[in-house]
Design a protein around this motif. Structure first.
Motif, PDB file in Angstrom:
ATOM      1  N   THR A  83       0.836  -1.204   0.000  1.00 24.03           N
ATOM      2  CA  THR A  83       0.000   0.000   0.000  1.00 24.03           C
ATOM      3  C   THR A  83       0.868   1.251   0.000  1.00 24.03           C
ATOM      4  OG1 THR A  83      -1.695  -1.197   1.263  1.00 24.03           O
ATOM      5  CG2 THR A  83      -1.872   1.195   1.164  1.00 24.03           C
ATOM      6  N   ALA A  84       1.904   1.269   0.846  1.00 25.81           N
ATOM      7  CA  ALA A  84       2.826   2.408   0.882  1.00 25.81           C
ATOM      8  C   ALA A  84       3.603   2.537  -0.419  1.00 25.81           C
ATOM      9  CB  ALA A  84       3.786   2.262   2.063  1.00 25.81           C
ATOM     10  N   ASP A  87       1.530   4.342  -2.920  1.00 27.09           N
ATOM     11  CA  ASP A  87       1.572   5.779  -2.628  1.00 27.09           C
ATOM     12  C   ASP A  87       2.866   6.402  -3.151  1.00 27.09           C
ATOM     13  OD1 ASP A  87      -0.879   5.598  -1.362  1.00 27.09           O
ATOM     14  OD2 ASP A  87      -0.024   5.423   0.649  1.00 27.09           O
ATOM     15  N   ASN A  90       2.723   6.986  -6.710  1.00 26.69           N
ATOM     16  CA  ASN A  90       1.601   7.844  -7.105  1.00 26.69           C
ATOM     17  C   ASN A  90       0.575   7.080  -7.936  1.00 26.69           C
ATOM     18  OD1 ASN A  90       2.591  10.299  -5.883  1.00 26.69           O
ATOM     19  ND2 ASN A  90       4.084  10.417  -7.563  1.00 26.69           N
ATOM     20  N   THR A  92      -2.965   5.576  -7.879  1.00 26.84           N
ATOM     21  CA  THR A  92      -4.239   5.560  -7.152  1.00 26.84           C
ATOM     22  C   THR A  92      -4.920   4.210  -7.285  1.00 26.84           C
ATOM     23  OG1 THR A  92      -4.510   7.913  -7.606  1.00 26.84           O
ATOM     24  CG2 THR A  92      -6.461   6.708  -6.883  1.00 26.84           C
ATOM     25  N   HIS A 113      -7.889  -2.782   0.855  1.00 27.26           N
ATOM     26  CA  HIS A 113      -8.011  -1.491   0.162  1.00 27.26           C
ATOM     27  C   HIS A 113      -8.649  -1.716  -1.209  1.00 27.26           C
ATOM     28  CE1 HIS A 113      -5.604   0.516   3.217  1.00 27.26           C
ATOM     29  NE2 HIS A 113      -4.708  -0.441   3.100  1.00 27.26           N
ATOM     30  N   ARG A 116      -8.098   0.564  -4.293  1.00 29.63           N
ATOM     31  CA  ARG A 116      -6.800   0.684  -4.956  1.00 29.63           C
ATOM     32  C   ARG A 116      -6.618  -0.334  -6.086  1.00 29.63           C
ATOM     33  NH1 ARG A 116      -3.374   3.819  -1.646  1.00 29.63           N
ATOM     34  NH2 ARG A 116      -2.238   4.163  -3.595  1.00 29.63           N
TER      35      ARG A 116
END
Length: 283
Positions: A83-84, A87, A90, A92, A113, A116
């Protein structure tokens, strides 16, 4: 198609990725456990996928050329890490494909999530079976840390044993060519090889079954899902993928004939055809 090496800091850990292709449609490829890496699992199919997608294949912490800290490697840790990573890139939303342990991480990411993940592709995935093969023996071996360490120590010094281990995940051992064997041997000889997987196994292999079993939660997944599975997988039997497919309405299942636990390496062209057909009909 040029495959680039990228390095990012993710959760304070140096993370190596292979990257290829351009465009808004992104695919994240997650490798498995044991002796594996982004390059070992995914290098043969990167050019084909990069023709239509922007492809990222990370070395998960503890593997490849990423950091190898002495920490608790658990499924929750890897889901949080990925998940990180999204991020940091970038991204989404992304199509996520994962093989074996990477498949389990991909399913866990989708459940944790769902916003995502726009497509999910578990490949001979962990998390679809209730027990390990020869579970009692596996439990005893995993929790005898000294024996587990000794086994890895021996393998790192004997290429023939490394090849014998690799043969367990192939249906046709003739597919293990010198280039692949050299790449595996290079990975085996890296510092702390196997430490992350040993820690993961100690956490996952319980006395009466496996800790991570997603079967009862698959119905929660809304993303279009394609299960890809080798016909003769010895580690995650085909019946596990069949049950998962039945438990997730609307999912697809592609069985690659004459393949074991690593179908994207054993039949890369068949794997790419299945993946591209799925993505082209689920835009």
């Amino acid at each position: 198609m040029i495959v680039k090496d990228l390095y990012l800091e993710v959760q304070g850990l140096t993370t190596h990725l292979l990257s290829a292709g351009e465009g808004e449609r992104a695919i994240l490829l997650l490798h498995g456990g044991g002796v594996d890496s982004a390059r070992l699992s995914w290098e043969p199919i990167l050019p084909a996928l990069a023709e239509t997608h922007c492809v990222f294949a990370p070395d998960l912490p503890g593997y490849g050329d990423s950091a190898r800290p002495d920490i608790a490697y658990t499924m929750a840790f890897y889901i949080d890490f990925v998940t990180a990573l999204l991020d940091a890139l970038n991204l989404t939303q992304v199509t996520v494909a994962g093989v074996s342990m990477g498949g389990g991480i991909a399913i866990g990411l989708t459940l944790t999530h769902p916003e995502r993940v726009n497509h999910l592709i578990p490949v001979d995935s962990y998390g679809l079976q209730r027990v390990a093969p020869a579970h009692r023996w596996s439990y005893w071996l995993v929790h005898q840390d000294w024996l587990n360490r000794l086994t890895w120590w021996i393998i790192t010094r004997h290429p023939a044993l490394a090849k014998a281990s690799l043969q367990q995940i192939f249906y046709d051992p003739r597919k293990i060519d010198a280039a692949l064997m050299n790449a595996v041997w290079e990975e085996v000889r890296k510092p702390h090889a196997g430490r992350a997987f040993r820690a993961f196994q100690r956490h996952e292999v319980l006395k009466n079954g496996l800790r991570t079993v997603y079967l009862d939660r698959l119905g929660e997944i809304k993303a279009p899902t394609l299960f890809i599975h080798g016909e003769y997988d010895r580690l995650v039997p085909l019946e596990c993928a069949r049950e998962a497919h039945q438990r997730l309405p609307g999912s697809q299942l592609v069985i690659l004939p004459r393949c074991g636990h690593w179908p994207q390496r054993e039949d890369p062209s068949g794997f790419v055809r299945a993946l591209q057909a799925f993505l082209s009909t689920n835009v």
